[in-house]
Design an enzyme around this catalytic site. Structure first.
Site, PDB file in Angstrom:
ATOM      1  N   ASP A   9      53.139 -36.838-105.634  1.00  0.00           N
ATOM      2  CA  ASP A   9      54.537 -36.706-105.208  1.00  0.00           C
ATOM      3  C   ASP A   9      55.052 -35.300-105.565  1.00  0.00           C
ATOM      4  OD1 ASP A   9      54.422 -37.179-107.980  1.00  0.00           O
ATOM      5  OD2 ASP A   9      56.311 -38.310-108.024  1.00  0.00           O
ATOM      6  N   HIS A 239      51.903 -32.964-117.573  1.00  0.00           N
ATOM      7  CA  HIS A 239      51.475 -34.352-117.352  1.00  0.00           C
ATOM      8  C   HIS A 239      50.337 -34.453-116.317  1.00  0.00           C
ATOM      9  CE1 HIS A 239      54.918 -35.747-119.609  1.00  0.00           C
ATOM     10  NE2 HIS A 239      55.749 -35.141-118.797  1.00  0.00           N
TER      11      HIS A 239
HETATM   12  C1  BDR Z   1      55.251 -38.040-114.223  1.00  0.00           C
HETATM   13  O1  BDR Z   1      56.509 -38.177-113.556  1.00  0.00           O
HETATM   14  C2  BDR Z   1      56.707 -37.116-112.646  1.00  0.00           C
HETATM   15  O2  BDR Z   1      57.972 -36.579-112.778  1.00  0.00           O
HETATM   16  C3  BDR Z   1      55.646 -36.090-112.945  1.00  0.00           C
HETATM   17  O3  BDR Z   1      55.251 -35.413-111.763  1.00  0.00           O
HETATM   18  C4  BDR Z   1      54.521 -36.892-113.543  1.00  0.00           C
HETATM   19  O4  BDR Z   1      53.675 -37.405-112.543  1.00  0.00           O
HETATM   20  C5  BDR Z   1      55.479 -37.835-115.703  1.00  0.00           C
HETATM   21  O5  BDR Z   1      56.111 -38.937-116.261  1.00  0.00           O
HETATM   22 CA    CA Z   2      53.701 -36.492-110.269  1.00  0.00          CA
END
Ligand code: BDR
Ligand code: CA
Length: 307
Positions: A9, A239
């Site tokens: 995403d 992340h």
């Molecule tokens: C996840 O949430 C999204 O905002 C980031 O892209 C990552 O996949 C982290 O909690």
């Molecule tokens: Ca993500």
């Protein structure tokens, strides 16, 4: 080479993950599938097409779910990723178009064509993976591995005190994916929160790889500002790239095999917790954060040369 599909995403840290994967000589990025999450799904598809083109990859990008399976769509976190997904940058303008297949079909067909070979790395809400399991359950035995960035097993969440964003965004899908009995590794906040890159790190990437690293440096400014203002921290959490690095460098992670349950409703909705029954998954609980950061910078620093 590991054939890899990233379900995504994009999203600033998604962009970091995709450009790392594109640059890694041991990964063969064979497709992207998109999902709502950080941005609406149409924006995610546009951004994924742009990232593939930026990386010099002529690969399919298949659009997936626009909303969760059951819960209503939550507001998009534009204060973290910007309204268009890449911070303050204007809307991306890719030349190409999405694959005609919906993401779930693309996942099922691509995995079925190479039984036992393809790894799926999911770095957004798990709606497309749940849809793929429903469409063709044989994907569970034909996939090589599923690596999910999501969850917070032994630490607090990031959207609520208990829940991490990707699981919170579609808990019913997450429950289906974590309970499918396929070879799944969860790379959650337990480890991803420890991997931090700074403004200086991104400035170095821009010098090493002016096209791709330069793009990440410009997009990351917004994400770094969010971390500074919200958490008083000089540096942002990596992340999504950490999940891809688990695929290329599994030796940097320690995992525990356990069943997991997802809380579906109420104040703890989206919580991932240890369960005594159900299919086992591997949960990452310890990692060498300095080495993961170093791998990200070293590989992504060569991204222009890999185009
Ligand atoms: C996840 O949430 C999204 O905002 C980031 O892209 C990552 O996949 C982290 O909690
Ligand atoms: Ca993500």
């Amino acid at each position: 080479m590991i054939p890899l599909i990233i379900d995504t995403d994009p999203g600033i840290d998604d962009a970091m993950a995709i450009l790392y994967a594109a640059a890694h000589p041991g990964l063969d990025l064979i497709g992207l599938t998109t999902v709502f999450g950080n941005v609406p799904v149409a924006t995610a598809t546009r951004n994924a097409l742009f990232l593939a083109e930026l990386a010099g990859l002529a690969i399919p990008v298949a659009e997936g779910a626009a909303a969760p399976l059951v819960r209503p769509l939550a507001p998009y976190p534009d204060f973290i990723h910007g309204a268009e997904g890449f911070g303050d940058l204007p809307p991306a303008r890719p030349a190409g178009r999405a694959d005609p297949r919906p993401a779930a079909r693309f996942l099922c067909e691509t995995v079925a064509a190479r039984p036992g070979a393809v790894t799926i790395c999911a770095i957004g809400p798990l709606t497309n993976l749940a849809a793929a399991l429903a469409l063709d359950p044989s994907i569970a035995r034909n996939v090589a591995r599923v690596v999910v960035m999501g969850g917070a097993v032994a630490c607090p969440g990031n959207v609520t005190p208990r829940a991490e964003a990707n699981i919170f965004s579609d808990p019913q899908a997450a429950a289906a994916v974590l309970g499918a009995g396929w070879p799944l590794t969860l790379v959650g906040l337990d480890v991803t929160r420890q991997v931090i890159c700074t403004e200086e790190d991104f400035a170095g990437l821009a010098r090493a790889a002016p096209v791709t690293g330069g793009f990440l440096e410009r997009a990351a400014r917004f994400y770094l500002r969010f971390h500074r203002e919200r958490h008083g921290r000089d540096g942002c959490t990596m992340h999504d790239p950490t999940a891809v690095i688990e695929i290329t460098d599994p030796g940097l992670f320690e995992t525990r095999e356990t069943a997991l349950a997802v809380t579906l409703e109420g104040r703890a909705a989206g919580r991932t917790r240890l369960a005594s029954a159900g299919p086992a998954v591997r949960v990452c609980l310890v990692l060498d954060a300095g080495a993961v950061r170093a791998r990200f910078l070293a590989v992504t620093g060569k991204a222009d040369a890999a185009r």
